[in-house]
Design a protein around this motif. Structure first.
Motif, PDB file in Angstrom:
ATOM      1  N   TYR A  80      44.046  36.263  37.001  1.00  0.00           N
ATOM      2  CA  TYR A  80      42.439  36.071  35.703  1.00  0.00           C
ATOM      3  C   TYR A  80      41.394  35.093  35.739  1.00  0.00           C
ATOM      4  CZ  TYR A  80      46.062  39.599  34.079  1.00  0.00           C
ATOM      5  OH  TYR A  80      46.368  40.703  34.111  1.00  0.00           O
ATOM      6  N   LYS A  81      41.054  35.289  35.492  1.00  0.00           N
ATOM      7  CA  LYS A  81      39.224  34.191  35.248  1.00  0.00           C
ATOM      8  C   LYS A  81      39.070  34.443  33.353  1.00  0.00           C
ATOM      9  CE  LYS A  81      34.580  33.553  34.690  1.00  0.00           C
ATOM     10  NZ  LYS A  81      32.893  33.853  35.823  1.00  0.00           N
ATOM     11  N   ALA A  82      39.073  33.961  32.445  1.00  0.00           N
ATOM     12  CA  ALA A  82      38.859  34.016  30.834  1.00  0.00           C
ATOM     13  C   ALA A  82      37.987  33.333  30.426  1.00  0.00           C
ATOM     14  CB  ALA A  82      40.060  34.538  30.276  1.00  0.00           C
ATOM     15  N   MET A  83      37.263  33.626  29.686  1.00  0.00           N
ATOM     16  CA  MET A  83      36.164  32.994  28.516  1.00  0.00           C
ATOM     17  C   MET A  83      35.817  33.085  27.333  1.00  0.00           C
ATOM     18  SD  MET A  83      33.116  32.015  30.717  1.00  0.00           S
ATOM     19  CE  MET A  83      32.462  30.751  29.946  1.00  0.00           C
ATOM     20  N   ARG A  84      35.924  32.199  26.556  1.00  0.00           N
ATOM     21  CA  ARG A  84      36.101  33.337  25.139  1.00  0.00           C
ATOM     22  C   ARG A  84      35.131  34.675  24.893  1.00  0.00           C
ATOM     23  NH1 ARG A  84      38.362  30.664  20.566  1.00  0.00           N
ATOM     24  NH2 ARG A  84      38.736  28.832  20.947  1.00  0.00           N
ATOM     25  N   LYS A  85      35.612  35.313  23.516  1.00  0.00           N
ATOM     26  CA  LYS A  85      34.870  36.171  24.143  1.00  0.00           C
ATOM     27  C   LYS A  85      33.502  36.043  23.896  1.00  0.00           C
ATOM     28  CE  LYS A  85      37.917  39.825  22.226  1.00  0.00           C
ATOM     29  NZ  LYS A  85      37.725  41.118  23.084  1.00  0.00           N
ATOM     30  N   GLY A  86      32.779  37.350  24.825  1.00  0.00           N
ATOM     31  CA  GLY A  86      31.609  36.965  24.792  1.00  0.00           C
ATOM     32  C   GLY A  86      30.169  36.180  25.473  1.00  0.00           C
ATOM     33  N   ARG A  87      31.472  35.443  26.546  1.00  0.00           N
ATOM     34  CA  ARG A  87      30.584  34.001  26.753  1.00  0.00           C
ATOM     35  C   ARG A  87      31.024  34.201  27.982  1.00  0.00           C
ATOM     36  NH1 ARG A  87      27.825  30.717  24.323  1.00  0.00           N
ATOM     37  NH2 ARG A  87      28.221  29.403  25.521  1.00  0.00           N
ATOM     38  N   MET A  88      31.348  35.276  28.538  1.00  0.00           N
ATOM     39  CA  MET A  88      31.331  35.651  30.481  1.00  0.00           C
ATOM     40  C   MET A  88      30.760  36.621  30.765  1.00  0.00           C
ATOM     41  SD  MET A  88      35.432  35.995  31.877  1.00  0.00           S
ATOM     42  CE  MET A  88      35.450  36.861  31.194  1.00  0.00           C
ATOM     43  N   LEU A 107      38.631  38.663  29.559  1.00  0.00           N
ATOM     44  CA  LEU A 107      39.460  38.908  31.267  1.00  0.00           C
ATOM     45  C   LEU A 107      38.938  39.320  31.940  1.00  0.00           C
ATOM     46  CD1 LEU A 107      42.417  37.266  31.431  1.00  0.00           C
ATOM     47  CD2 LEU A 107      43.446  39.345  30.564  1.00  0.00           C
ATOM     48  N   GLU A 108      38.976  38.465  32.697  1.00  0.00           N
ATOM     49  CA  GLU A 108      38.742  39.465  34.618  1.00  0.00           C
ATOM     50  C   GLU A 108      39.452  39.255  35.525  1.00  0.00           C
ATOM     51  OE1 GLU A 108      35.498  38.034  37.413  1.00  0.00           O
ATOM     52  OE2 GLU A 108      34.479  37.520  35.207  1.00  0.00           O
ATOM     53  N   VAL A 109      39.933  40.202  35.860  1.00  0.00           N
ATOM     54  CA  VAL A 109      41.422  39.867  37.092  1.00  0.00           C
ATOM     55  C   VAL A 109      39.804  39.685  38.281  1.00  0.00           C
ATOM     56  CG1 VAL A 109      42.360  41.520  38.566  1.00  0.00           C
ATOM     57  CG2 VAL A 109      42.425  41.830  35.974  1.00  0.00           C
ATOM     58  N   ILE A 110      40.751  38.733  39.347  1.00  0.00           N
ATOM     59  CA  ILE A 110      39.924  38.136  39.981  1.00  0.00           C
ATOM     60  C   ILE A 110      40.796  38.370  40.853  1.00  0.00           C
ATOM     61  CG2 ILE A 110      39.786  36.152  41.649  1.00  0.00           C
ATOM     62  CD1 ILE A 110      39.539  34.552  39.007  1.00  0.00           C
ATOM     63  N   SER A 111      41.824  38.906  41.015  1.00  0.00           N
ATOM     64  CA  SER A 111      42.788  38.961  42.419  1.00  0.00           C
ATOM     65  C   SER A 111      44.253  39.135  42.201  1.00  0.00           C
ATOM     66  CB  SER A 111      42.587  38.367  43.665  1.00  0.00           C
ATOM     67  OG  SER A 111      42.962  39.598  44.533  1.00  0.00           O
ATOM     68  N   ASN A 112      44.519  40.656  42.654  1.00  0.00           N
ATOM     69  CA  ASN A 112      45.831  41.388  42.211  1.00  0.00           C
ATOM     70  C   ASN A 112      46.727  41.245  43.773  1.00  0.00           C
ATOM     71  OD1 ASN A 112      46.562  42.391  40.060  1.00  0.00           O
ATOM     72  ND2 ASN A 112      45.052  43.354  40.028  1.00  0.00           N
ATOM     73  N   PHE A 113      47.918  40.739  43.425  1.00  0.00           N
ATOM     74  CA  PHE A 113      48.898  40.786  44.574  1.00  0.00           C
ATOM     75  C   PHE A 113      50.260  41.584  44.435  1.00  0.00           C
ATOM     76  CE2 PHE A 113      46.144  36.469  44.698  1.00  0.00           C
ATOM     77  CZ  PHE A 113      45.528  36.907  46.329  1.00  0.00           C
TER      78      PHE A 113
END
Length: 256
Positions: free
Chosen positions: A239-247, A225-231
């Motif tokens: 958030y942006k997410a991908m399968r474990k180990g794929r991002m 899980l990656e935070v793209i932006s907070n408000f």
């Protein structure tokens, strides 16, 4: 009294953090104001409630129903639509296969369609009539691919309705699907079923209660899980997410 070197450094770091906080609040306010300017309301009262939005070079009219969570446009959807529009080069949706879960009124699916994606908008059966109406009136003869509307009850008949062997989605999109409801296990199961190794999840979430934090922690057992932006002013995180180990981490911060 003279300050020691360590005291001076501590005060300097505090000042830097305070300036960064103030700058972050100012940037948040500017972007949120820009996002909210995309929304407009009818000049005259009509027999059917609707809201208007400007995204992807189009005027979008959304029919709502105030008696159902899924038939209202929530701010998380606006955040996600704004991101899709302003990052259309980095996240090029042309000819991409996209599914939106919990599509509600269909705004995110409509914007993704207008940006060139082949979209499947999904939700509960009782919401499909209004969803189909909104999608059709805002995309007909305007999109490269006419979006589909399909029933998806989280966790139910997933393999039957979305077989792993034939369903491949480049993107899964979700806005405000985590709130006080008893189907969080089923929601996680649905993410897991629909997501392939190269699928990207774009997910906007409003934090209200501790349940949201618990779900995020459970989500991270399956996905990076990656935070793209907070408000902060909206309590919304994108958030942006991908399968474990794929991002691969890459900056995607929202800019005005």
């Amino acid at each position: 009294m003279d300050l020691t070197s360590s005291q001076h450094n501590h005060l300097q770091n505090q000042l830097i953090r305070e300036l960064e906080r103030q700058e972050g609040e100012k940037e948040d306010e500017q972007i949120v104001a820009e996002i909210m300017r995309r929304r407009f309301f009818p000049a005259l009262i009509t027999h059917k409630a609707w809201e208007g939005f400007h995204f992807a070079g189009h005027e979008i009219r959304i029919t709502e129903a105030t008696d159902c969570y899924g038939a209202v446009v929530w701010p998380s959807a606006l955040v996600l639509c704004y991101f899709l529009e302003t990052h259309s080069k980095q996240y090029n949706l042309i000819d991409k296969n996209v599914i939106e879960i919990g599509a509600g009124t269909g705004l995110v699916s409509i914007v993704a369609s207008l940006l060139g994606a082949l979209v499947t908008a999904t939700d509960l059966p009782e919401l499909l009539g209004n969803l189909q109406h909104n999608v059709l009136q805002n995309t007909k003869l305007k999109c490269k691919h006419q979006p589909r509307v399909k029933e998806l009850s989280w966790g139910i008949d997933l393999e039957k309705n979305f077989p792993r062997s034939s369903c491949h989605f480049d993107y899964i999109m979700a806005a405000d699907v985590v709130y006080h409801h008893p189907f969080l296990d089923e929601l996680l199961l649905t993410f897991d079923h629909l997501c392939k190794n190269d699928t990207v999840i774009l997910w906007a979430m409003k934090f209200r209660l501790d349940k949201e934090n618990q779900f995020v922690r459970r989500f991270q057992t399956l996905f990076d899980l990656e935070v793209i932006s907070n408000f902060p002013s909206l309590n919304i995180t994108l958030y942006k997410a991908m399968r474990k180990g794929r991002m691969k981490a890459r900056p995607s911060k929202l800019m005005v």
